[in-house]
Structures are given as structure tokens and as C-alpha cells.
Design a protein around this motif. Structure first.
Motif: not given
Length: 124
Positions: A36, A38, A46, A48, A60, A64, A83, A90, A94
Motif C-alpha cells: 500500500w 499513498r 510514499e 505505507v 510498515y 503508521v 487504518m 493522512e 491510497y
């Protein structure tokens, strides 16, 4: 080849939760590591979270850790991102991504396939 479709984005208040899903077509989903990422307006995309092909290893971004959980269900060809305790900063689109190597990576350039993205907006 796998195709990816994200869902589950939306508007949530700060401190709230969302669960993103990424549905993959094709019969080779379980061979791919997944990630993932975002991208906020005006910022670079970037990392996640990422997960290996079997789901046994995850990693991670520091920002996060302890709040987000990546998981996958290979029987359903689906990737998830839970999430919690979301913050206004944030707010972003995504994206889920697939890497043909089964080993996870934090690097954008290691991923071969991308979904179209789902918008997450966190209000203060």
C-alpha cells in the motif's frame, strides 16, 4: 497478469478508522508480494505497508506502525489495509500495488502493477 481495484476509501473524522480493500483479478495473486502506498496533493507517492506472498511477513512505515494493519486473503484474491486512529495529514489517495517477486519491498520502483487508487479524507 493481475489487475487491481481498490475500494473502501471515504471521509472520516480524525481518530476514526477505515478498511481499504484491493481486489485482484487473475489466478496468480498468491505469487505476488503486495504493498500500500499513498499520495497527498502536491506530494510524492510514499510507502505505507507491504506484505509478502503468503502473508507471513509484513513491514510498515514508521508513521503508521501500531495503527495500520496490512493483511491478505489469498483464497479471495484480496489485500486489506485496516487504518485506525487516522490523522488529517493522512488525507491522500491510497494505492495498492503488486510485485511479481513474492518478497516484499518498500520501494515504489519494485512494484509492477498498480490500482487506480481510492481517496481517503480525514477531517479535523
Amino acid at each position: 497478469q493481475v489487475q487491481l481495484v481498490e475500494s473502501g476509501g471515504g471521509l472520516v473524522q480524525a481518530g476514526g478508522s477505515l478498511r481499504l480493500s484491493c481486489a485482484a483479478s487473475g489466478r496468480t495473486f498468491s505469487r505476488y508480494a503486495m504493498g500500500w502506498f499513498r499520495q497527498a496533493p502536491g506530494k510524492e507517492r510514499e510507502f505505507v505497508a507491504t506484505i509478502n506472498w503468503s502473508g507471513s511477513n509484513t513491514y510498515y512505515a514508521e508513521s503508521v506502525k501500531g495503527r495500520f494493519t496490512i493483511s491478505r486473503d489469498n483464497t479471495k484474491n484480496t489485500l486489506y489495509l485496516q487504518m485506525n486512529s487516522l490523522k488529517p495529514e493522512e488525507t491522500a489517495v491510497y494505492y495498492c500495488a503488486a510485485r511479481s517477486s513474492g518478497y516484499f519491498s518498500t520501494a515504489i520502483w519494485d512494484y509492477d502493477l498498480w490500482g487506480q487508487g481510492t481517496q481517503v479524507t480525514v477531517s479535523s
